[in-house]
Design an enzyme around this catalytic site. Structure first.
Site: not given
Ligand code: SAH
Length: 275
Positions: A42, A64, A179
């Site tokens: 990803d 994505k 998100m």
């Molecule tokens: N599976 C992932 C989430 C996927 S949805 C998990 O468990 O973290 C993607 C969302 O995750 C982003 O829009 C944001 O809200 C959050 N996110 C992912 N990486 C991040 C980061 N490094 N810092 C802050 N928010 C993050």
């Protein structure tokens, strides 16, 4: 570690890569990455995690990101299956945890239905790790006994989502939106409609655990302006609740001890603090 892969049978490890820093990978994830013939990754998973791959591994970016062009979920599933069916040791690297808004379940079931051996490796999810990067615990004995993690971009319609947020906000406890940056106004509206105090703190953590990490924090009545001023970008995690007071206490402890007996100056709530 045991796994079912032999050179004649393919195998897929669905791996959570954590929120950004390669050293937040689990040891199990690292071992799979080191062994992989093919890695589908990803854009949210840490690029540094790929440094652990073999030099001859095939790396495929199926990133994505909201608004950006990316491989469809069907295409990702069929790529995983195709490589595994050729006998490859395949790693599917996802940001955070594969089962937290990561569509890991779809990939697991798709591959299992086709008789492809699969292992799910949980990852450090941004829903807990992003607040932690800002020194915000998701629960606290005195401040919050629960936390809810919600998506601001559900498959359902907006009204259903907002009714759900309203119910959570009325119930109390910490709420974490993934998100959610583009939906901050709707988030604030739900908190207000639920009768949460205008001073309830909200924090937005951008790119947690990366060199680009930034945190903006303020009360409900100011957070939209503060976030707009800082021009925060995705990926960002939004959190609301009294647990954010821990961050304030932590920041206050970072102040140099005053030489006089006067109280130290209060840190402005509006301050935008790059860590
Ligand atoms: N599976 C992932 C989430 C996927 S949805 C998990 O468990 O973290 C993607 C969302 O995750 C982003 O829009 C944001 O809200 C959050 N996110 C992912 N990486 C991040 C980061 N490094 N810092 C802050 N928010 C993050």
């Amino acid at each position: 570690m045991s796994h079912p892969h032999t050179p004649s049978s393919g195998f897929v490890a669905l791996i959570g890569a954590g929120p950004g820093a390669a050293d937040l990978l689990t040891i199990r994830a690292l071992r799979h990455i080191q062994r992989a013939d093919v890695i589908l990754h990803d854009s949210l998973s840490s690029p540094d995690a790929l440094d652990f791959a073999c030099s001859d591994a095939t790396l495929i970016d199926v990133g994505k990101r909201a608004g950006a062009h990316s491989a469809s979920q069907d295409k990702i599933c069929s790529l995983l299956a195709r490589h595994a069916q050729r006998g490859s040791y395949v790693v599917r690297l996802k940001g955070g945890d594969p089962f937290v808004f990561g569509r890991g379940a779809e990939e697991l079931l798709y591959l299992t239905e086709r008789g492809i051996a699969c292992e799910l490796v949980p990852g450090v999810s941004s829903c807990i790790a992003a607040p932690a990067a800002a020194h915000i615990p998701v629960t606290h004995r005195q401040l919050s006994h629960s936390f809810s993690v919600v998506t601001a971009r559900g498959a359902g319609d907006d009204q259903t989502l907002q009714e759900h947020w309203l119910a959570l906000a009325k119930a109390g406890g910490t709420i974490i939106w993934l998100m959610g940056l583009a939906r901050l106004e709707a988030i604030v509206a739900a908190l207000r409609d639920a009768g949460r105090d205008e001073d309830t703190p909200v924090a937005v953590i951008e790119a947690a655990w990366t060199p680009q990490q930034r945190v903006v924090e303020g009360p409900i009545r100011q957070i939209i302006t503060l976030v707009a001023q800082a021009r925060l970008k995705s990926p960002a995690t939004v959190i609301a609740g009294d647990v954010i007071h821990v961050r304030r206490q932590w920041l206050a402890l970072q102040e140099p001890t005053p030489i006089t007996s006067d109280d130290p100056p209060l840190r402005s709530e509006q301050e935008y603090v790059p860590l």
